[in-house]
Scaffold this active site. Sequence first.
Site, short mmCIF file in Angstrom:
data_model
loop_
_atom_site.label_atom_id
_atom_site.label_comp_id
_atom_site.label_asym_id
_atom_site.label_seq_id
_atom_site.Cartn_x
_atom_site.Cartn_y
_atom_site.Cartn_z
CE1 TYR A 32 -71.54 -3.58 -51.23
CE2 TYR A 32 -73.66 -4.68 -51.44
CZ TYR A 32 -72.78 -3.91 -50.71
OH TYR A 32 -73.12 -3.48 -49.45
CB VAL A 70 -60.17 -2.27 -43.91
CG1 VAL A 70 -60.96 -1.48 -42.88
CG2 VAL A 70 -60.82 -2.20 -45.29
CG PHE A 104 -80.06 -0.11 -42.14
CD1 PHE A 104 -80.34 0.22 -40.82
CD2 PHE A 104 -80.25 -1.42 -42.55
CE1 PHE A 104 -80.79 -0.74 -39.92
CE2 PHE A 104 -80.69 -2.39 -41.66
CZ PHE A 104 -80.96 -2.05 -40.34
CB SER A 124 -70.27 8.16 -42.19
OG SER A 124 -69.82 7.19 -43.11
CE LYS A 179 -70.55 -5.46 -47.98
NZ LYS A 179 -69.93 -5.05 -46.70
CG LEU A 236 -74.96 0.64 -41.42
CD1 LEU A 236 -74.89 -0.73 -42.09
CD2 LEU A 236 -76.33 0.84 -40.77
#
Length: 258
Positions: A158, A59, A191, A14, A162, A16
């Site tokens: 978060y 992952v 986005f 889904s 990142k 990106l």
Amino acid sequence: MSPTTAALVTGGTSGLGLAVAARLMASGVVPVLLGRSEERGEAALKSLDGKAVFVRGDVASEPEVAGALDAAERHGSLRAVVNCAGVPHAARVLGRSGPHSLDRFVQVVTANLVGTFNVVRLAAARMAANEPAGEERGVIVNTASLAAFEGQVGQAAYAASKGGVVSMTLPLARELAGSLIRVVTVAPGFFATPAVATVPEAARAELDHDLVHPRRWGDPAEFAALVAHVIDNPMINGGTIRVDGAVRMSSGLRHRSS
């Protein structure tokens, strides 16, 4: 890339990741999508006309990532890996219900940072065994966020996850250069992805104040176009590229709720 090339796209079911898979597929690459949801995986395959491969997995799991890499290598030479998997998160360190959950902090960092590193290390080992194609054996593209640089109130976990992705980019690129493998990170701004649907309307309107030009949220296809260029351009290596329309996130202090 050669039509016999395969690419692993984590979080490829889904948003990106799916846009990246579609862009790579259009160039003749077989995209292998790694994701945790069978339902989203089936929907993604349908949108890609069944020309991709879906592997269910996390992952942060070594055997599940290895299984996805095996699937990629069954469809061609693994030359590209794009890490788009991750989880959004917002919670104050000192909220109305008490201090931030330590378990939740660990979960966010595990999904966004540890998971990315896990894929990088396992994919790099496979790519290092490739015969060189021109100047390189493979390319790894990771996904960070503007929060890595300008985290808002409530984004401590978060932003930490990142920021770690950004910080490991150069040392990874320097080390893997010996194996002719490039490592690049892309840091997207706002986005329009399915994850945006979870953002309260008031919060999204507040984010709109930070837009510069163009004054809109990005299309995932625009993110995918940059990733495709990074893969194709051998001089892009070891850095983080912002794709954000000049957005610089404000502190978020206008929101006083927990």
